[in-house]
Motif scaffolding. Structure first.
Motif, PDB file in Angstrom:
ATOM      1  N   GLY A   1     -39.511  41.839 -29.208  1.00 26.73           N
ATOM      2  CA  GLY A   1     -38.666  43.028 -29.271  1.00 26.73           C
ATOM      3  C   GLY A   1     -39.256  44.139 -30.108  1.00 26.73           C
ATOM      4  O   GLY A   1     -38.944  45.310 -29.903  1.00 26.73           O
ATOM      5  N   CYS A   2     -40.118  43.793 -31.060  1.00 27.41           N
ATOM      6  CA  CYS A   2     -40.790  44.797 -31.895  1.00 27.41           C
ATOM      7  C   CYS A   2     -42.275  44.917 -31.554  1.00 27.41           C
ATOM      8  O   CYS A   2     -42.947  45.815 -32.048  1.00 27.41           O
TER       9      CYS A   2
ATOM     10  N   VAL B   1     -38.784  47.443 -26.126  1.00 26.78           N
ATOM     11  CA  VAL B   1     -39.644  47.143 -27.258  1.00 26.78           C
ATOM     12  C   VAL B   1     -39.612  48.307 -28.222  1.00 26.78           C
ATOM     13  O   VAL B   1     -39.893  49.447 -27.851  1.00 26.78           O
ATOM     14  N   THR B   2     -39.238  48.021 -29.466  1.00 23.09           N
ATOM     15  CA  THR B   2     -39.208  49.029 -30.522  1.00 23.09           C
ATOM     16  C   THR B   2     -40.394  48.785 -31.441  1.00 23.09           C
ATOM     17  O   THR B   2     -40.443  47.773 -32.156  1.00 23.09           O
ATOM     18  N   LYS B   3     -41.353  49.668 -31.376  1.00 22.98           N
ATOM     19  CA  LYS B   3     -42.576  49.488 -32.162  1.00 22.98           C
ATOM     20  C   LYS B   3     -42.293  49.655 -33.644  1.00 22.98           C
ATOM     21  O   LYS B   3     -41.590  50.571 -34.076  1.00 22.98           O
ATOM     22  N   LYS B   4     -42.848  48.731 -34.431  1.00 22.72           N
ATOM     23  CA  LYS B   4     -42.747  48.800 -35.887  1.00 22.72           C
ATOM     24  C   LYS B   4     -44.130  48.604 -36.492  1.00 22.72           C
ATOM     25  O   LYS B   4     -45.054  48.140 -35.838  1.00 22.72           O
TER      26      LYS B   4
ATOM     27  N   ASN C   1     -46.814  46.731 -38.276  1.00 22.67           N
ATOM     28  CA  ASN C   1     -47.093  45.309 -38.395  1.00 22.67           C
ATOM     29  C   ASN C   1     -47.737  45.039 -39.752  1.00 22.67           C
ATOM     30  O   ASN C   1     -48.779  45.596 -40.089  1.00 22.67           O
TER      31      ASN C   1
ATOM     32  N   GLU D   1     -34.532  38.361 -35.637  1.00 19.34           N
ATOM     33  CA  GLU D   1     -34.452  38.666 -37.065  1.00 19.34           C
ATOM     34  C   GLU D   1     -33.728  37.553 -37.828  1.00 19.34           C
ATOM     35  O   GLU D   1     -34.152  37.160 -38.925  1.00 19.34           O
TER      36      GLU D   1
ATOM     37  N   ASN E   1     -42.645  38.604 -32.437  1.00 19.29           N
ATOM     38  CA  ASN E   1     -41.334  39.165 -32.128  1.00 19.29           C
ATOM     39  C   ASN E   1     -41.561  40.184 -31.013  1.00 19.29           C
ATOM     40  O   ASN E   1     -42.017  41.292 -31.251  1.00 19.29           O
TER      41      ASN E   1
ATOM     42  N   GLU F   1     -44.596  42.891 -32.550  1.00 18.35           N
ATOM     43  CA  GLU F   1     -45.363  42.623 -33.767  1.00 18.35           C
ATOM     44  C   GLU F   1     -45.529  41.126 -33.976  1.00 18.35           C
ATOM     45  O   GLU F   1     -44.721  40.309 -33.486  1.00 18.35           O
TER      46      GLU F   1
ATOM     47  N   ASN G   1     -36.391  36.579 -27.973  1.00 18.77           N
ATOM     48  CA  ASN G   1     -37.621  37.385 -28.099  1.00 18.77           C
ATOM     49  C   ASN G   1     -38.649  36.812 -29.062  1.00 18.77           C
ATOM     50  O   ASN G   1     -39.520  37.543 -29.544  1.00 18.77           O
TER      51      ASN G   1
END
Length: 509
Positions: free
Chosen positions: A165-166, A407-410, A412, A378, A163, A168, A148
Protein backbone atom coordinates in the motif's frame (compact mmCIF):
# COMPACT_ATOMS: atom_id res chain seq x y z
CA UNK A 1 -12.69 -59.97 20.45
CA UNK A 2 -12.65 -57.78 17.33
CA UNK A 3 -9.94 -55.69 15.74
CA UNK A 4 -10.54 -52.61 13.61
CA UNK A 5 -8.19 -53.04 10.70
CA UNK A 6 -9.39 -50.12 8.57
CA UNK A 7 -8.90 -46.58 9.87
CA UNK A 8 -12.12 -44.58 10.03
CA UNK A 9 -11.93 -41.37 8.03
CA UNK A 10 -14.43 -39.39 5.97
CA UNK A 11 -11.67 -38.70 3.41
CA UNK A 12 -10.71 -42.37 2.89
CA UNK A 13 -12.63 -42.54 -0.41
CA UNK A 14 -11.63 -39.20 -1.93
CA UNK A 15 -11.20 -39.58 -5.69
CA UNK A 16 -9.97 -37.35 -8.49
CA UNK A 17 -11.70 -36.55 -11.78
CA UNK A 18 -10.39 -34.79 -14.89
CA UNK A 19 -12.76 -32.41 -16.64
CA UNK A 20 -13.42 -32.79 -20.36
CA UNK A 21 -10.88 -31.29 -22.74
CA UNK A 22 -13.29 -28.57 -23.91
CA UNK A 23 -13.70 -27.47 -20.27
CA UNK A 24 -9.94 -27.01 -19.84
CA UNK A 25 -7.41 -24.58 -21.34
CA UNK A 26 -5.20 -25.54 -24.28
CA UNK A 27 -2.47 -24.01 -26.47
CA UNK A 28 -0.58 -22.31 -23.60
CA UNK A 29 3.15 -21.72 -24.04
CA UNK A 30 4.17 -22.74 -20.52
CA UNK A 31 7.49 -21.33 -19.30
CA UNK A 32 10.54 -23.51 -19.91
CA UNK A 33 12.49 -22.00 -17.02
CA UNK A 34 14.44 -24.46 -14.87
CA UNK A 35 13.48 -22.60 -11.68
CA UNK A 36 11.58 -24.76 -9.17
CA UNK A 37 8.21 -23.02 -9.19
CA UNK A 38 4.60 -24.10 -9.68
CA UNK A 39 4.22 -21.66 -12.66
CA UNK A 40 0.48 -21.35 -11.88
CA UNK A 41 -1.66 -19.36 -9.43
CA UNK A 42 -5.44 -19.63 -9.11
CA UNK A 43 -8.29 -17.84 -7.33
CA UNK A 44 -12.10 -17.92 -7.84
CA UNK A 45 -11.87 -15.25 -10.58
CA UNK A 46 -8.70 -15.93 -12.57
CA UNK A 47 -6.06 -18.49 -13.45
CA UNK A 48 -2.57 -17.05 -14.04
CA UNK A 49 0.14 -19.07 -15.81
CA UNK A 50 3.77 -18.09 -16.47
CA UNK A 51 4.45 -18.36 -20.22
CA UNK A 52 7.32 -18.05 -22.67
CA UNK A 53 7.67 -14.55 -24.09
CA UNK A 54 10.22 -12.87 -26.32
CA UNK A 55 11.92 -9.70 -25.11
CA UNK A 56 11.27 -10.26 -21.40
CA UNK A 57 9.00 -12.18 -19.06
CA UNK A 58 5.23 -12.49 -19.08
CA UNK A 59 2.29 -14.45 -17.71
CA UNK A 60 -1.22 -15.01 -19.02
CA UNK A 61 -4.41 -14.34 -17.01
CA UNK A 62 -7.50 -16.38 -17.91
CA UNK A 63 -10.93 -15.47 -16.45
CA UNK A 64 -12.78 -18.36 -14.81
CA UNK A 65 -16.30 -16.89 -14.89
CA UNK A 66 -19.12 -18.73 -16.67
CA UNK A 67 -19.27 -16.03 -19.35
CA UNK A 68 -15.68 -16.75 -20.42
CA UNK A 69 -15.59 -20.30 -21.75
CA UNK A 70 -12.51 -22.48 -21.64
CA UNK A 71 -10.94 -24.12 -24.67
CA UNK A 72 -8.10 -23.36 -27.04
CA UNK A 73 -6.35 -20.09 -26.25
CA UNK A 74 -5.47 -18.00 -29.34
CA UNK A 75 -1.73 -17.37 -29.88
CA UNK A 76 -2.24 -13.58 -29.74
CA UNK A 77 -4.02 -13.62 -26.38
CA UNK A 78 -3.10 -10.53 -24.27
CA UNK A 79 -0.39 -11.03 -21.65
CA UNK A 80 0.90 -9.28 -18.55
CA UNK A 81 4.37 -8.43 -19.80
CA UNK A 82 6.19 -5.63 -18.03
CA UNK A 83 9.24 -7.56 -16.79
CA UNK A 84 12.59 -7.35 -18.57
CA UNK A 85 13.52 -10.92 -17.63
CA UNK A 86 11.67 -14.25 -17.32
CA UNK A 87 8.98 -14.36 -14.62
CA UNK A 88 9.82 -16.93 -11.92
CA UNK A 89 6.89 -16.79 -9.49
CA UNK A 90 3.38 -15.31 -9.21
CA UNK A 91 0.88 -15.10 -6.33
CA UNK A 92 -2.67 -13.72 -6.02
CA UNK A 93 -3.60 -11.41 -3.16
CA UNK A 94 -5.80 -13.47 -0.76
CA UNK A 95 -7.98 -10.41 -0.01
CA UNK A 96 -8.33 -8.96 -3.52
CA UNK A 97 -8.89 -11.38 -6.40
CA UNK A 98 -7.86 -8.74 -8.94
CA UNK A 99 -4.36 -8.10 -7.53
CA UNK A 100 -1.39 -10.32 -8.38
CA UNK A 101 2.31 -10.05 -7.56
CA UNK A 102 5.14 -11.34 -9.76
CA UNK A 103 8.87 -11.85 -9.26
CA UNK A 104 11.38 -12.01 -12.09
CA UNK A 105 15.00 -12.38 -13.10
CA UNK A 106 15.14 -8.59 -13.58
CA UNK A 107 15.36 -8.27 -9.73
CA UNK A 108 11.99 -6.44 -9.54
CA UNK A 109 8.73 -7.38 -7.83
CA UNK A 110 5.69 -5.96 -9.63
CA UNK A 111 2.11 -5.75 -8.38
CA UNK A 112 -0.67 -5.72 -11.00
CA UNK A 113 -4.38 -4.83 -10.98
CA UNK A 114 -6.33 -7.11 -13.37
CA UNK A 115 -9.75 -5.82 -14.62
CA UNK A 116 -12.85 -7.86 -13.74
CA UNK A 117 -13.44 -8.73 -17.39
CA UNK A 118 -9.84 -9.87 -17.93
CA UNK A 119 -7.25 -8.47 -20.32
CA UNK A 120 -8.17 -6.86 -23.64
CA UNK A 121 -4.67 -5.68 -24.56
CA UNK A 122 -1.24 -6.61 -23.24
CA UNK A 123 -0.62 -4.96 -19.85
CA UNK A 124 2.79 -3.40 -19.28
CA UNK A 125 2.13 -0.85 -16.53
CA UNK A 126 1.99 -2.28 -12.98
CA UNK A 127 0.40 -0.59 -10.00
CA UNK A 128 3.75 -0.46 -8.22
CA UNK A 129 7.36 -1.61 -8.72
CA UNK A 130 9.08 -2.96 -5.60
CA UNK A 131 12.85 -2.65 -6.03
CA UNK A 132 15.37 -3.76 -3.44
CA UNK A 133 16.82 -7.13 -4.50
CA UNK A 134 20.19 -7.22 -6.22
CA UNK A 135 19.60 -10.60 -7.90
CA UNK A 136 16.65 -12.46 -9.38
CA UNK A 137 13.49 -12.73 -7.32
CA UNK A 138 12.38 -16.36 -7.19
CA UNK A 139 9.53 -16.24 -4.68
CA UNK A 140 6.59 -14.02 -3.71
CA UNK A 141 4.22 -14.86 -0.83
CA UNK A 142 1.30 -12.85 0.57
CA UNK A 143 0.60 -12.60 4.31
CA UNK A 144 -2.40 -14.76 5.36
CA UNK A 145 -4.08 -12.22 7.69
CA UNK A 146 -2.60 -8.73 7.13
CA UNK A 147 -3.68 -6.58 4.22
CA UNK A 148 -1.06 -5.53 1.60
CA UNK A 149 1.85 -7.36 3.29
CA UNK A 150 4.01 -9.16 0.72
CA UNK A 151 7.15 -11.27 1.13
CA UNK A 152 9.78 -11.67 -1.56
CA UNK A 153 12.91 -13.82 -1.56
CA UNK A 154 15.75 -13.58 -4.06
CA UNK A 155 18.99 -15.22 -5.08
CA UNK A 156 20.78 -12.55 -3.06
CA UNK A 157 19.78 -14.67 0.02
CA UNK A 158 17.61 -11.87 1.41
CA UNK A 159 13.94 -11.94 2.41
CA UNK A 160 12.13 -8.59 2.11
CA UNK A 161 8.79 -7.78 3.77
CA UNK A 162 6.88 -5.14 1.78
CA UNK A 163 3.96 -2.86 2.52
CA UNK A 164 2.42 -2.78 -0.95
CA UNK A 165 0.00 0.00 0.00
CA UNK A 166 2.97 2.34 0.50
CA UNK A 167 5.35 0.72 -1.95
CA UNK A 168 8.03 0.48 0.73
CA UNK A 169 10.16 -2.25 2.31
CA UNK A 170 9.32 -2.65 6.00
CA UNK A 171 12.25 -4.91 6.89
CA UNK A 172 14.84 -7.25 5.41
CA UNK A 173 15.85 -10.65 6.80
CA UNK A 174 19.47 -11.61 6.18
CA UNK A 175 19.68 -14.93 8.02
CA UNK A 176 20.42 -17.30 5.13
CA UNK A 177 23.92 -18.08 3.82
CA UNK A 178 22.66 -19.56 0.54
CA UNK A 179 19.68 -19.63 -1.87
CA UNK A 180 16.27 -19.74 -0.20
CA UNK A 181 14.08 -22.60 -1.46
CA UNK A 182 10.73 -21.89 0.22
CA UNK A 183 8.95 -19.50 2.59
CA UNK A 184 5.67 -20.03 4.44
CA UNK A 185 3.75 -18.10 7.11
CA UNK A 186 1.98 -19.90 9.94
CA UNK A 187 -1.81 -19.80 10.50
CA UNK A 188 -1.91 -16.29 12.00
CA UNK A 189 1.16 -14.91 10.19
CA UNK A 190 3.25 -14.38 13.33
CA UNK A 191 6.03 -16.81 12.30
CA UNK A 192 7.92 -17.46 9.08
CA UNK A 193 9.25 -20.87 8.02
CA UNK A 194 12.08 -21.06 5.48
CA UNK A 195 14.25 -23.72 3.86
CA UNK A 196 17.67 -23.03 2.40
CA UNK A 197 20.34 -24.64 0.25
CA UNK A 198 22.47 -25.15 3.37
CA UNK A 199 19.98 -27.99 4.27
CA UNK A 200 18.66 -26.00 7.23
CA UNK A 201 15.09 -25.21 8.16
CA UNK A 202 14.45 -22.01 10.14
CA UNK A 203 11.58 -20.48 12.11
CA UNK A 204 11.93 -16.68 12.00
CA UNK A 205 10.11 -13.65 13.41
CA UNK A 206 9.04 -11.85 10.21
CA UNK A 207 8.95 -8.43 11.91
CA UNK A 208 12.55 -8.23 13.15
CA UNK A 209 14.26 -11.19 11.47
CA UNK A 210 15.13 -12.99 14.70
CA UNK A 211 15.76 -16.73 14.19
CA UNK A 212 13.82 -18.66 16.84
CA UNK A 213 14.95 -22.13 15.78
CA UNK A 214 17.25 -23.74 13.26
CA UNK A 215 17.76 -27.41 12.37
CA UNK A 216 18.81 -29.72 9.54
CA UNK A 217 15.79 -30.77 7.47
CA UNK A 218 16.84 -33.36 4.85
CA UNK A 219 20.37 -34.58 4.18
CA UNK A 220 20.10 -34.51 0.39
CA UNK A 221 21.57 -31.65 -1.63
CA UNK A 222 18.46 -31.04 -3.79
CA UNK A 223 15.72 -28.52 -3.09
CA UNK A 224 13.54 -28.90 0.01
CA UNK A 225 10.11 -27.46 0.79
CA UNK A 226 8.38 -26.80 4.11
CA UNK A 227 4.93 -25.59 5.17
CA UNK A 228 3.22 -24.75 8.44
CA UNK A 229 0.12 -26.78 9.30
CA UNK A 230 -2.90 -25.23 11.00
CA UNK A 231 -2.05 -26.84 14.36
CA UNK A 232 1.48 -25.40 14.30
CA UNK A 233 3.33 -28.52 13.13
CA UNK A 234 5.79 -28.41 10.21
CA UNK A 235 5.55 -30.62 7.12
CA UNK A 236 8.65 -30.89 4.90
CA UNK A 237 9.64 -32.58 1.63
CA UNK A 238 13.18 -33.22 0.46
CA UNK A 239 15.79 -35.83 -0.44
CA UNK A 240 17.96 -38.30 1.44
CA UNK A 241 21.69 -38.84 0.96
CA UNK A 242 20.87 -41.49 -1.65
CA UNK A 243 18.66 -38.95 -3.52
CA UNK A 244 15.44 -40.69 -2.46
CA UNK A 245 12.45 -38.41 -1.99
CA UNK A 246 11.20 -38.02 1.57
CA UNK A 247 8.52 -36.25 3.59
CA UNK A 248 8.58 -35.59 7.32
CA UNK A 249 6.44 -34.14 10.10
CA UNK A 250 8.10 -32.04 12.81
CA UNK A 251 7.14 -30.03 15.85
CA UNK A 252 8.49 -26.51 16.57
CA UNK A 253 10.98 -26.71 19.39
CA UNK A 254 12.16 -30.12 18.18
CA UNK A 255 12.79 -29.54 14.49
CA UNK A 256 15.95 -31.68 14.58
CA UNK A 257 13.92 -34.72 15.76
CA UNK A 258 11.16 -35.55 13.22
CA UNK A 259 7.92 -37.06 14.47
CA UNK A 260 7.90 -39.21 11.35
CA UNK A 261 9.99 -39.42 8.19
CA UNK A 262 9.04 -41.61 5.22
CA UNK A 263 10.88 -42.35 1.96
CA UNK A 264 8.65 -42.31 -1.14
CA UNK A 265 10.61 -43.11 -4.30
CA UNK A 266 13.83 -42.34 -6.17
CA UNK A 267 12.52 -39.72 -8.64
CA UNK A 268 14.50 -36.50 -8.98
CA UNK A 269 11.65 -33.96 -9.23
CA UNK A 270 11.03 -31.50 -6.41
CA UNK A 271 7.80 -32.19 -4.51
CA UNK A 272 5.46 -29.27 -3.83
CA UNK A 273 3.28 -29.80 -0.73
CA UNK A 274 -0.24 -28.33 -1.22
CA UNK A 275 -2.09 -27.99 2.09
CA UNK A 276 -5.82 -27.72 2.81
CA UNK A 277 -6.20 -26.41 6.40
CA UNK A 278 -9.96 -27.17 6.54
CA UNK A 279 -9.64 -30.90 5.90
CA UNK A 280 -6.00 -31.30 7.08
CA UNK A 281 -5.08 -32.96 3.80
CA UNK A 282 -1.66 -32.60 2.18
CA UNK A 283 -1.24 -33.17 -1.58
CA UNK A 284 2.24 -33.95 -2.92
CA UNK A 285 2.73 -32.84 -6.52
CA UNK A 286 6.17 -33.54 -7.92
CA UNK A 287 7.65 -31.67 -10.85
CA UNK A 288 7.85 -34.12 -13.73
CA UNK A 289 5.60 -36.64 -11.98
CA UNK A 290 2.43 -38.10 -13.44
CA UNK A 291 0.80 -38.71 -10.04
CA UNK A 292 -0.71 -36.68 -7.20
CA UNK A 293 -0.42 -38.32 -3.79
CA UNK A 294 -2.58 -37.17 -0.91
CA UNK A 295 -2.28 -37.74 2.84
CA UNK A 296 -4.30 -36.93 5.95
CA UNK A 297 -2.64 -35.45 9.04
CA UNK A 298 -4.14 -36.73 12.32
CA UNK A 299 -3.04 -37.00 16.00
CA UNK A 300 -2.99 -40.81 15.65
CA UNK A 301 0.11 -42.85 14.85
CA UNK A 302 1.67 -42.72 12.23
CA UNK A 303 0.27 -39.12 12.09
CA UNK A 304 0.65 -38.86 8.28
CA UNK A 305 -1.82 -41.34 6.74
CA UNK A 306 -1.55 -42.22 3.06
CA UNK A 307 -4.98 -42.07 1.36
CA UNK A 308 -4.53 -42.63 -2.36
CA UNK A 309 -2.68 -41.70 -5.57
CA UNK A 310 -4.28 -40.00 -8.55
CA UNK A 311 -2.62 -41.30 -11.71
CA UNK A 312 -2.30 -39.32 -14.96
CA UNK A 313 -0.77 -40.35 -18.32
CA UNK A 314 1.64 -37.42 -18.83
CA UNK A 315 4.18 -35.62 -16.57
CA UNK A 316 3.27 -32.28 -15.07
CA UNK A 317 5.14 -29.02 -15.63
CA UNK A 318 3.36 -26.94 -12.98
CA UNK A 319 0.26 -26.91 -10.80
CA UNK A 320 -2.04 -24.46 -9.04
CA UNK A 321 -4.51 -25.06 -6.20
CA UNK A 322 -7.86 -23.29 -5.92
CA UNK A 323 -8.67 -21.71 -2.51
CA UNK A 324 -11.50 -23.43 -0.67
CA UNK A 325 -13.91 -20.55 -1.35
CA UNK A 326 -13.68 -21.35 -5.07
CA UNK A 327 -14.77 -25.03 -4.97
CA UNK A 328 -18.24 -26.37 -5.81
CA UNK A 329 -19.94 -27.34 -2.52
CA UNK A 330 -22.98 -28.80 -4.30
CA UNK A 331 -20.92 -31.73 -5.66
CA UNK A 332 -18.88 -32.31 -2.44
CA UNK A 333 -15.73 -31.04 -4.18
CA UNK A 334 -13.01 -30.37 -1.59
CA UNK A 335 -10.09 -29.35 -3.86
CA UNK A 336 -9.49 -28.27 -7.45
CA UNK A 337 -6.15 -28.34 -9.22
CA UNK A 338 -5.04 -26.62 -12.44
CA UNK A 339 -2.32 -28.89 -13.81
CA UNK A 340 0.10 -27.88 -16.60
CA UNK A 341 1.91 -30.30 -18.86
CA UNK A 342 4.69 -29.85 -21.40
CA UNK A 343 2.35 -29.72 -24.40
CA UNK A 344 0.65 -26.50 -23.25
CA UNK A 345 -2.49 -28.13 -21.82
CA UNK A 346 -3.96 -26.84 -18.54
CA UNK A 347 -5.99 -29.72 -17.11
CA UNK A 348 -8.57 -29.13 -14.37
CA UNK A 349 -8.74 -31.88 -11.72
CA UNK A 350 -11.40 -32.02 -9.02
CA UNK A 351 -11.03 -33.96 -5.75
CA UNK A 352 -14.42 -35.16 -4.48
CA UNK A 353 -15.78 -36.97 -1.44
CA UNK A 354 -18.51 -39.42 -2.52
CA UNK A 355 -21.80 -38.49 -0.80
CA UNK A 356 -25.33 -39.43 -1.83
CA UNK A 357 -27.03 -36.52 -0.11
CA UNK A 358 -27.39 -33.26 -2.06
CA UNK A 359 -27.57 -31.15 1.12
CA UNK A 360 -24.72 -28.98 2.36
CA UNK A 361 -22.14 -31.17 4.13
CA UNK A 362 -21.06 -29.24 7.22
CA UNK A 363 -18.43 -31.79 8.20
CA UNK A 364 -16.67 -31.37 4.82
CA UNK A 365 -16.91 -27.58 4.74
CA UNK A 366 -16.09 -25.94 8.07
CA UNK A 367 -15.67 -22.17 8.11
CA UNK A 368 -12.75 -21.27 5.86
CA UNK A 369 -10.53 -18.15 5.57
CA UNK A 370 -12.42 -15.46 3.65
CA UNK A 371 -11.39 -12.46 1.56
CA UNK A 372 -11.46 -9.94 4.43
CA UNK A 373 -8.13 -9.11 6.14
CA UNK A 374 -7.97 -9.46 9.92
CA UNK A 375 -5.51 -6.56 10.40
CA UNK A 376 -4.12 -3.73 8.31
CA UNK A 377 -0.48 -3.53 7.29
CA UNK A 378 0.22 -0.78 9.84
CA UNK A 379 -1.44 -2.73 12.69
CA UNK A 380 0.51 -5.87 11.85
CA UNK A 381 3.80 -3.97 11.71
CA UNK A 382 3.05 -2.47 15.14
CA UNK A 383 2.77 -5.98 16.61
CA UNK A 384 -0.90 -7.00 16.35
CA UNK A 385 -1.53 -10.66 15.50
CA UNK A 386 -4.97 -12.04 14.67
CA UNK A 387 -6.22 -15.28 13.17
CA UNK A 388 -7.87 -15.19 9.72
CA UNK A 389 -11.49 -14.06 9.51
CA UNK A 390 -13.52 -17.14 8.60
CA UNK A 391 -16.54 -17.38 6.32
CA UNK A 392 -19.21 -20.04 5.78
CA UNK A 393 -19.64 -21.79 2.43
CA UNK A 394 -23.21 -22.91 3.10
CA UNK A 395 -24.72 -20.49 0.58
CA UNK A 396 -21.69 -20.66 -1.71
CA UNK A 397 -19.04 -18.00 -2.24
CA UNK A 398 -20.18 -14.87 -4.04
CA UNK A 399 -17.47 -13.04 -5.99
CA UNK A 400 -17.57 -9.44 -4.77
CA UNK A 401 -16.38 -6.24 -6.41
CA UNK A 402 -13.10 -5.09 -4.87
CA UNK A 403 -11.80 -1.57 -4.67
CA UNK A 404 -8.82 -0.69 -6.82
CA UNK A 405 -5.41 -1.04 -5.19
CA UNK A 406 -4.00 2.40 -4.44
CA UNK A 407 -0.37 2.99 -3.59
CA UNK A 408 0.63 5.95 -1.44
CA UNK A 409 4.33 6.58 -1.82
CA UNK A 410 6.26 7.26 1.37
CA UNK A 411 9.90 7.82 2.22
CA UNK A 412 11.51 4.43 2.70
CA UNK A 413 13.72 4.27 5.79
CA UNK A 414 15.84 1.58 4.13
CA UNK A 415 16.73 4.00 1.32
CA UNK A 416 18.11 6.40 3.93
CA UNK A 417 20.56 3.80 5.25
CA UNK A 418 24.02 4.15 3.65
CA UNK A 419 26.47 1.22 3.65
CA UNK A 420 28.03 2.54 6.90
CA UNK A 421 24.73 1.93 8.71
CA UNK A 422 24.13 5.58 9.75
CA UNK A 423 21.01 7.47 8.80
CA UNK A 424 21.54 10.27 6.30
CA UNK A 425 21.11 13.87 7.32
CA UNK A 426 17.86 15.83 6.96
CA UNK A 427 19.30 17.79 4.02
CA UNK A 428 19.96 14.53 2.21
CA UNK A 429 16.41 13.45 3.01
CA UNK A 430 15.00 16.72 1.61
CA UNK A 431 17.12 16.37 -1.52
CA UNK A 432 15.85 12.81 -1.94
CA UNK A 433 12.26 14.02 -1.51
CA UNK A 434 12.79 16.80 -4.08
CA UNK A 435 14.38 14.39 -6.53
CA UNK A 436 11.50 11.96 -6.06
CA UNK A 437 8.98 14.80 -6.70
CA UNK A 438 10.85 15.79 -9.85
CA UNK A 439 10.95 12.16 -10.92
CA UNK A 440 7.18 11.87 -10.41
CA UNK A 441 6.60 15.00 -12.55
CA UNK A 442 8.88 13.65 -15.27
CA UNK A 443 7.01 10.35 -15.25
CA UNK A 444 3.67 12.21 -15.48
CA UNK A 445 4.92 14.23 -18.48
CA UNK A 446 6.26 11.09 -20.14
CA UNK A 447 2.90 9.38 -19.66
CA UNK A 448 1.13 12.36 -21.29
CA UNK A 449 3.60 12.21 -24.18
CA UNK A 450 3.02 8.49 -24.55
CA UNK A 451 -0.75 9.07 -24.67
CA UNK A 452 -0.29 11.74 -27.36
CA UNK A 453 1.95 9.44 -29.39
CA UNK A 454 -0.62 6.67 -29.15
CA UNK A 455 -3.38 9.07 -30.29
CA UNK A 456 -1.27 10.28 -33.23
CA UNK A 457 -0.55 6.67 -34.23
CA UNK A 458 -4.29 5.90 -34.09
CA UNK A 459 -5.11 8.93 -36.28
CA UNK A 460 -2.42 7.97 -38.80
CA UNK A 461 -3.81 4.44 -38.92
CA UNK A 462 -7.33 5.80 -39.51
CA UNK A 463 -6.03 8.07 -42.31
CA UNK A 464 -4.35 5.10 -44.03
CA UNK A 465 -7.59 3.12 -43.81
CA UNK A 466 -9.55 6.08 -45.25
CA UNK A 467 -7.10 6.46 -48.15
CA UNK A 468 -7.37 2.77 -48.93
CA UNK A 469 -11.18 2.99 -48.97
CA UNK A 470 -11.06 6.11 -51.19
CA UNK A 471 -8.78 4.44 -53.75
CA UNK A 472 -10.95 1.35 -53.77
CA UNK A 473 -14.09 3.40 -54.44
CA UNK A 474 -12.33 5.43 -57.17
CA UNK A 475 -11.35 2.25 -58.99
CA UNK A 476 -14.89 0.98 -58.65
CA UNK A 477 -16.26 4.23 -60.19
CA UNK A 478 -13.93 3.85 -63.19
CA UNK A 479 -15.10 0.27 -63.77
CA UNK A 480 -18.75 1.35 -63.60
CA UNK A 481 -18.11 4.20 -66.06
CA UNK A 482 -16.53 1.79 -68.54
CA UNK A 483 -19.47 -0.59 -68.25
CA UNK A 484 -21.90 2.32 -68.76
CA UNK A 485 -20.02 3.35 -71.89
CA UNK A 486 -20.18 -0.15 -73.31
CA UNK A 487 -23.94 -0.27 -72.73
CA UNK A 488 -24.55 3.11 -74.46
CA UNK A 489 -22.23 2.21 -77.40
CA UNK A 490 -19.69 4.96 -76.83
CA UNK A 491 -17.07 2.51 -75.58
CA UNK A 492 -16.51 4.38 -72.38
CA UNK A 493 -16.94 7.75 -70.77
CA UNK A 494 -17.22 10.66 -73.30
CA UNK A 495 -14.07 12.68 -73.71
CA UNK A 496 -13.75 16.41 -74.45
CA UNK A 497 -13.02 15.81 -78.20
CA UNK A 498 -16.00 13.54 -78.61
CA UNK A 499 -18.15 16.16 -77.01
CA UNK A 500 -16.89 18.85 -79.43
CA UNK A 501 -17.46 16.68 -82.53
CA UNK A 502 -20.94 15.92 -81.46
CA UNK A 503 -21.75 19.59 -81.13
CA UNK A 504 -20.27 20.46 -84.57
CA UNK A 505 -22.37 17.76 -86.32
CA UNK A 506 -25.49 19.04 -84.69
CA UNK A 507 -24.69 22.58 -85.89
CA UNK A 508 -24.18 21.41 -89.53
CA UNK A 509 -27.47 19.59 -89.47
Amino acid sequence: MSFRLVRQSKFRHVYGTCLKREQCFDNIRVSKSSWDSTFCAVNPKFCAIIVESGGGGAFIVLPLTKVNKAGRIPPDHPLVGGHKGPVLDIAWDPFNDNVIASGSEDCVVKVWQIPDYGLVTTMTEPVVDLMYHQRRVGMVVWHPTANNILLSAGSDNIVVIWNVGCGEALTTIDAHPDIIYSCCFNWDGSLLLTTCKDKKIRIINPRDGEVFEEATSHEGSKATRAIFLRNGLVFTTGFSKRSERQYSLRAPGHLDDPITMVELDSSNGVMFPMYDPDTNLVYLCGKGDSVIRYFEITPEVPFVHYINTFQLPDPQRGIGMMPKRGVDVTTCEITRFYRLNNSGFCQIITMTVPRKSELFQEDLYPDTPGDIPAVSAEEWWEGQTKEPILMSLKDGYQVTQKTELKVTKKTNILDRMPPTGKVKSEEDGKATALSSEALEKVTEVSKVNDDLRKRIDELQTEMKKFKAVFLKQENRIRVLENKLGELTGTGGAPTQTQGKKGTSKSVKK
